[in-house]
Design a protein around this motif. Structure first.
Motif, PDB file in Angstrom:
ATOM      1  N   VAL A 205       0.845  -1.192   0.000  1.00 26.67           N
ATOM      2  CA  VAL A 205       0.000   0.000   0.000  1.00 26.67           C
ATOM      3  C   VAL A 205       0.881   1.242   0.000  1.00 26.67           C
ATOM      4  O   VAL A 205       2.077   1.185   0.308  1.00 26.67           O
ATOM      5  CB  VAL A 205      -0.956   0.010   1.213  1.00 26.67           C
ATOM      6  N   LYS A 212       5.461   3.096  -5.611  1.00 19.30           N
ATOM      7  CA  LYS A 212       4.858   1.871  -5.074  1.00 19.30           C
ATOM      8  C   LYS A 212       4.889   0.725  -6.075  1.00 19.30           C
ATOM      9  O   LYS A 212       5.342  -0.385  -5.758  1.00 19.30           O
ATOM     10  CB  LYS A 212       3.416   2.181  -4.647  1.00 19.30           C
ATOM     11  N   ASP A 236      -4.153  -2.207  -8.564  1.00 17.67           N
ATOM     12  CA  ASP A 236      -4.286  -0.756  -8.753  1.00 17.67           C
ATOM     13  C   ASP A 236      -4.974  -0.553 -10.100  1.00 17.67           C
ATOM     14  O   ASP A 236      -4.324  -0.314 -11.120  1.00 17.67           O
ATOM     15  CB  ASP A 236      -2.919  -0.071  -8.727  1.00 17.67           C
ATOM     16  N   THR A 290      -1.713  -2.200  -4.813  1.00 21.37           N
ATOM     17  CA  THR A 290      -3.017  -1.566  -4.600  1.00 21.37           C
ATOM     18  C   THR A 290      -2.967  -0.105  -5.011  1.00 21.37           C
ATOM     19  O   THR A 290      -1.898   0.481  -5.187  1.00 21.37           O
ATOM     20  CB  THR A 290      -3.448  -1.659  -3.123  1.00 21.37           C
ATOM     21  N   GLY A 292      -3.364   3.951  -4.560  1.00 18.60           N
ATOM     22  CA  GLY A 292      -2.928   4.832  -3.490  1.00 18.60           C
ATOM     23  C   GLY A 292      -3.611   6.177  -3.556  1.00 18.60           C
ATOM     24  O   GLY A 292      -3.033   7.151  -4.013  1.00 18.60           O
ATOM     25  N   LEU A 304      -9.463  -0.776   0.953  1.00 17.89           N
ATOM     26  CA  LEU A 304      -8.464  -1.668   1.534  1.00 17.89           C
ATOM     27  C   LEU A 304      -9.106  -2.698   2.463  1.00 17.89           C
ATOM     28  O   LEU A 304      -8.673  -3.857   2.523  1.00 17.89           O
ATOM     29  CB  LEU A 304      -7.411  -0.861   2.293  1.00 17.89           C
ATOM     30  N   VAL A 320       1.731  -6.583   5.284  1.00 19.77           N
ATOM     31  CA  VAL A 320       1.176  -5.369   4.677  1.00 19.77           C
ATOM     32  C   VAL A 320       2.288  -4.331   4.718  1.00 19.77           C
ATOM     33  O   VAL A 320       2.632  -3.815   5.793  1.00 19.77           O
ATOM     34  CB  VAL A 320      -0.072  -4.857   5.423  1.00 19.77           C
ATOM     35  N   LEU A 322       3.985  -0.773   3.739  1.00 24.85           N
ATOM     36  CA  LEU A 322       3.670   0.618   3.391  1.00 24.85           C
ATOM     37  C   LEU A 322       4.881   1.248   2.719  1.00 24.85           C
ATOM     38  O   LEU A 322       5.985   1.261   3.295  1.00 24.85           O
ATOM     39  CB  LEU A 322       3.304   1.412   4.645  1.00 24.85           C
ATOM     40  N   PHE A 339      -2.510   5.182   6.598  1.00 26.90           N
ATOM     41  CA  PHE A 339      -2.418   3.803   6.130  1.00 26.90           C
ATOM     42  C   PHE A 339      -2.237   2.831   7.285  1.00 26.90           C
ATOM     43  O   PHE A 339      -2.754   1.710   7.252  1.00 26.90           O
ATOM     44  CB  PHE A 339      -1.260   3.662   5.138  1.00 26.90           C
ATOM     45  N   ALA A 343      -4.880  -0.083   7.200  1.00 25.12           N
ATOM     46  CA  ALA A 343      -4.464  -1.352   6.606  1.00 25.12           C
ATOM     47  C   ALA A 343      -3.743  -2.294   7.555  1.00 25.12           C
ATOM     48  O   ALA A 343      -3.456  -3.424   7.175  1.00 25.12           O
ATOM     49  CB  ALA A 343      -3.577  -1.084   5.393  1.00 25.12           C
TER      50      ALA A 343
END
Length: 400
Positions: A205, A212, A236, A290, A292, A304, A320, A322, A339, A343
């Motif tokens: 994420v 990312k 995404d 994913t 953003g 999410l 997960v 970040l 986040f 998440a």
């Protein structure tokens, strides 16, 4: 009798003259329409036809067609498969970061060492030390703690020479970065209670623009270099180029990418399909990229949350991660908080760490979120992503 003589004498010549005039007029009128018998006749137009060159002319320069190859029953040869890249091992990559941090002129390394080496440290000097830490994005709380510990050590030990000060500062910075924290990545297949083996599912994420999707591609290379089999999930679906970009990264190392055929598809459905593909292929890891978007916190939370719930139906999430841009410094902390709240972040990936002379964001983000930095970006090369090593990082800062 005389009248008859007059008529014959004058009338006949007049009639003769009139007849000659009439013949002249006829001749003049017919001159434009009477064909000229002496002129050559025009040949009728004939459409051009192939002309056979007689043997007396120069030979033609046109090459004769090559004879056709005899027909065979063999199918046409298939094109050779593209050569797959072999990522370099991840071990030892942090050495490059150490050199780049040293060349960047870290204020921690240059200014702190010069101040701490002075014969007498006044309050202004300690304020300068704290200010230097703040400018390096260490954060207010960690900076105050570090200054307090340095004050005590300098007073008790009385160190002033550069080597002693460097050792003292290294010890305190390492304590802030905390090398005892578990920074291992959960990328081994998971054995569930029923005895079945499932791939590790890693959800990535972060805000668009932090690198990312590129980080997911580079992380796939790290896993391939470690002998892991990987499936990528392009969840995404709101950024048109994200799936193409991720697929390109995967193709370079022979990793399949699960994606949707249309933009704006349900991200949770794509993530679910990726995990399903990983199960069918017997893959070790499924990496899911994913979207953003932080414009709407509620929307991000819903999206999410849905992905997490859908994936949990297949297998629990292993990580997960970040992704944060190290060059944004404290500005990235607000993103990190959102986040982390939404998440359930288990680790931080700091990109572009080689592009900042600060580096203190490592300390700040760990202190703020309570989760460790696990991966760092070292540059723009395909293998410039490395597991974070606290000792190499601190040494790089102090050599600036």
């Amino acid at each position: 009798m005389n009248e008859l003589s007059d008529i014959l004498l004058f009338g006949l010549p007049a009639l003769a003259l009139a007849g000659l005039g009439y013949l002249g007029v006829r001749a003049r009128r017919g001159r434009g329409t009477t064909p000229d018998r002496t002129a050559p006749r025009a040949e009728p137009e004939v459409p051009p036809q192939d002309v056979v060159t007689p043997s007396t002319t120069a030979p033609s320069t046109t090459a004769e067609p090559a004879p056709e190859a005899p027909a065979t029953d063999q199918p046409p040869a298939e094109p050779a498969p593209p050569t797959l890249e072999r990522p370099e091992p991840a071990a030892g990559r942090m050495v490059r970061l150490r050199g780049r941090l040293a060349r960047s002129g870290s204020p921690i390394g240059v200014r702190l060492l010069s101040v701490l080496s002075r014969d007498h440290l006044s309050e202004d000097d300690w304020d300068e030390i704290e200010e230097t830490l703040l400018l390096a994005d260490v954060g207010a709380g960690p900076s105050a703690d570090l200054v307090d510990r340095l004050r005590e050590q300098v007073r008790v030990l009385g160190v002033r020479d550069v080597d002693s000060v460097r050792g003292l500062l290294r010890e305190q910075l390492l304590e802030l970065v905390d090398p005892s924290v578990d920074r291992s990545l959960a990328t081994a297949p998971v054995t569930l209670e029923d005895g079945t083996s499932h791939p590790a599912v890693v959800l990535v994420v972060g805000v668009n623009g932090t690198g990312k999707t590129t980080t997911v591609g580079k992380f796939a290379r790290v896993l391939v270099a470690d002998g892991r089999s990987v499936v990528l999930g392009a969840a995404d679906t709101f950024r048109a180029a994200a799936a193409d970009q991720l697929q390109t990264w995967g193709a370079r190392v022979g990793v399949p990418t699960v994606r949707s055929d249309r933009d704006g598809a349900d991200p949770a459905a794509v993530a679910f399909d990726a995990v399903h593909q990983g199960l069918e292929d017997g893959a070790d890891v499924v990496l899911v990229d994913t979207a953003g978007r932080l414009q709407n916190k509620a929307g991000l939370m819903d999206e999410l949350g849905k992905i997490t719930r859908v994936l949990s139906r297949k297998t629990p999430l292993s990580e997960v991660l970040l992704v944060l841009d190290a060059t944004t410094g404290q500005n990235g902390m607000n993103q990190a908080r959102v986040f982390a709240e939404v998440a359930g972040v288990t680790g931080i990936v700091l990109t572009k760490l080689d592009g900042t002379a600060k580096g203190g964001i490592v300390v700040a983000v760990q202190r703020e979120l309570g989760v460790p930095v696990k991966l760092v970006g070292l540059g723009e090369g395909p293998d410039d992503l490395a597991p974070f090593e606290p000792e190499a990082f601190v040494d790089g800062l102090l050599e600036g």
